[in-house]
Design a protein around this motif. Structure first.
Motif, short mmCIF file in Angstrom:
data_model
loop_
_atom_site.label_atom_id
_atom_site.label_comp_id
_atom_site.label_asym_id
_atom_site.label_seq_id
_atom_site.Cartn_x
_atom_site.Cartn_y
_atom_site.Cartn_z
N TRP A 1 12.73 10.14 -2.52
CA TRP A 1 11.90 9.28 -1.65
C TRP A 1 11.73 9.54 -0.09
O TRP A 1 12.82 10.26 0.49
N TYR A 2 10.45 9.47 0.49
CA TYR A 2 10.71 9.91 1.98
C TYR A 2 9.18 9.05 2.30
O TYR A 2 8.49 8.57 1.80
N LYS A 3 9.33 9.07 3.90
CA LYS A 3 8.28 8.00 4.58
C LYS A 3 7.76 8.76 5.76
O LYS A 3 8.34 9.73 6.41
N ASN B 1 2.43 6.78 8.12
CA ASN B 1 2.96 5.31 7.10
C ASN B 1 2.90 5.58 6.00
O ASN B 1 3.34 4.67 5.02
N TYR B 2 2.60 6.78 5.43
CA TYR B 2 2.50 6.97 3.99
C TYR B 2 3.85 6.99 3.59
O TYR B 2 4.67 7.37 4.19
N GLU B 3 4.21 6.48 2.30
CA GLU B 3 5.56 6.19 1.75
C GLU B 3 5.54 6.52 0.15
O GLU B 3 4.77 6.00 -0.50
N THR B 4 6.33 7.34 -0.33
CA THR B 4 6.38 7.58 -1.62
C THR B 4 7.36 6.56 -2.55
O THR B 4 7.85 5.58 -1.67
N GLN B 5 6.86 6.29 -3.68
CA GLN B 5 7.83 5.46 -4.79
C GLN B 5 9.35 6.24 -4.36
O GLN B 5 9.63 7.32 -4.52
N ILE B 6 10.12 5.02 -4.84
CA ILE B 6 11.55 5.77 -5.17
C ILE B 6 11.67 6.09 -6.69
O ILE B 6 11.16 5.21 -7.27
N MET B 7 11.98 7.35 -6.86
CA MET B 7 12.24 7.75 -8.21
C MET B 7 13.46 8.55 -8.46
O MET B 7 13.87 9.12 -7.41
N SER C 1 6.44 14.88 11.39
CA SER C 1 7.79 14.41 11.33
C SER C 1 7.93 13.61 9.92
O SER C 1 7.03 13.04 9.38
N VAL C 2 9.35 13.37 9.27
CA VAL C 2 9.27 12.65 8.05
C VAL C 2 10.61 11.87 8.15
O VAL C 2 11.69 12.47 8.63
N PHE C 3 10.84 10.86 7.77
CA PHE C 3 12.04 9.73 7.41
C PHE C 3 12.54 10.18 6.12
O PHE C 3 11.89 10.18 5.03
N TYR C 4 13.83 10.74 6.07
CA TYR C 4 14.52 11.04 4.90
C TYR C 4 15.76 11.10 5.13
O TYR C 4 16.37 11.62 6.37
N ASP D 1 -2.11 9.98 -2.12
CA ASP D 1 -1.60 10.90 -1.05
C ASP D 1 -2.57 12.16 -0.85
O ASP D 1 -2.06 12.85 -0.12
N GLN D 2 -3.74 12.02 -1.28
CA GLN D 2 -4.68 12.96 -1.17
C GLN D 2 -4.04 14.36 -1.38
O GLN D 2 -4.01 15.42 -0.67
#
Length: 284
Positions: free
Chosen positions: A81-83, A38-44, A58-61, A9-10
């Motif tokens: 987690w977010y995307k 379209n970057y998406e983190t792992q679910i932790m 903007s962010v999906f959370y 994710d730089q």
């Protein structure tokens, strides 16, 4: 302090050389990134709190899309987690990771939730000034890095109760009007009418209008447009997007109307004049 670079994710990550903090509160790391659409983190799930200070994009959370500026709060034992949506404007964020027995208490004292949440962040520029100091190696000359990071954490928390203007504090904003303000901060890019705001808090439109004016000092739509222009100003300086795209991204699809509103809130300067002036200031 030492720094690592995480490629997926730089992101730049900063860690204290040694953790001398007690178990009551401890800063694990600070980070910065500009993840792509379209970057998406792992679910932790982990025993750590994270505060993401999102400056743009903007962010999906928590089941929906949110518009910056905002804070994403992630808490222990909850999915972290977010995307980034595919149509997001350039996304930029700092974050701070912390833990400790008094972490929940400190959040609550600062007026922040203690569970996963999205919080409006009108003071994001001040927060970024603190993060820039915390990630500058020069700041750590002859100081204990773990305590310096901790001091930055408390400075960030101190910003939140001060985020309302002195005028808004003096007016003692009620929970109902604060709910409307939060809705505007989080949804300014969408179409919002006074009827929508009245329905949100189950009031008649006329009564909501009078109460909003009494507590905030201006009509709801005037406040909404002022907030939209604040967000537009940041995009004019921080991006190369066209005036039309910026206009649409802040919830004013008619670019001609956007220019009229912008001039009203910018000492009669057009969006192009504002961008040119601030770009020149940055170069100087």
């Amino acid at each position: 302090m030492f720094k690592t670079y995480y490629k997926p994710d730089q992101s730049d990550n900063y860690y204290p050389q040694s953790k001398k903090n007690t178990e009551s509160i401890c800063i694990s790391s600070i980070g910065y990134s500009k993840p792509w659409p379209n970057y998406e983190t792992q679910i932790m799930r982990r025993e750590l709190y994270v505060l993401h200070y999102v400056k743009s994009g903007s962010v999906f959370y928590l089941g929906r899309v949110w518009q910056a500026p905002l804070i994403l709060l992630m808490t222990p034992d909850k999915p972290q987690w977010y995307k980034i949506p595919s149509d997001s404007l350039p996304y930029e964020q700092y974050w701070i990771v912390f833990s400790g027995t008094v972490a929940k208490e400190l959040l609550e004292k600062a007026g922040l939730p203690s569970e996963n949440a999205v919080i409006p962040c009108p003071y994001v520029e001040k927060a970024y000034q603190i993060f820039e100091e915390l990630t500058d190696a020069k700041s750590y000359t002859d100081v204990d890095d773990s305590y310096y990071m901790l001091s930055g954490f408390f400075r960030l928390l101190a910003l939140h109760p001060e985020s309302l203007s002195q005028k808004e504090k003096a007016k003692n904003i009620s929970p109902i009007i604060q709910e409307i303000l939060n809705h505007i901060h989080q949804n300014y890019a969408e179409r919002i009418t006074e009827q929508d705001l009245a329905n949100l808090v189950n009031l008649s439109t006329n009564y909501m209008h009078r109460r909003f004016c009494a507590e905030v000092g201006m009509p709801p739509i005037h406040y909404l447009n002022r907030y939209r222009i604040r967000c537009a100003k940041r995009l004019l300086v921080d991006s190369e997007f066209s005036i039309a795209r910026i206009s649409e991204s802040v919830g004013i699809p008619d670019s001609n109307y956007f220019c009229r509103v912008f001039q009203k809130h910018s000492q009669n300067r057009s969006p192009s004049e504002y961008r040119k002036q601030h770009k020149q200031t940055q170069r100087n």
